[in-house]
Design a protein around this motif. Structure first.
Motif: not given
Length: 70
Positions: A1-20
């Motif tokens: 798991m990683m923050p969305l800022t580290f996701a690869v451009i163009g690759e679909e990801n599944i949201i695991r958690k939303i913090g804050g």
């Protein structure tokens, strides 16, 4: 798991958690960011992130993107 800022451009990801805080989570959920949903990073411009969520393109700040864990 990683923050969305580290996701690869163009690759679909599944949201695991939303913090804050609750207000931040509610705002992101209103925009379509839901746990278990798909999100794709389309581009990053000046630290801001442009993503595709539920057939919509949304620009969010780097701080908001760091709260979305994929």
């Amino acid at each position: 798991m990683m923050p969305l800022t580290f996701a690869v451009i163009g690759e679909e990801n599944i949201i695991r958690k939303i913090g804050g805080k609750q207000e931040v989570r509610a705002h992101l959920e209103n925009l379509g960011f839901n746990v278990g949903g798909a999100v794709t990073v389309l581009n990053t411009i000046g630290g801001n992130v442009i993503v595709k969520v539920k057939e919509s393109r949304i620009a969010i700040s780097r701080e908001m993107a760091q709260r979305i864990i994929v």
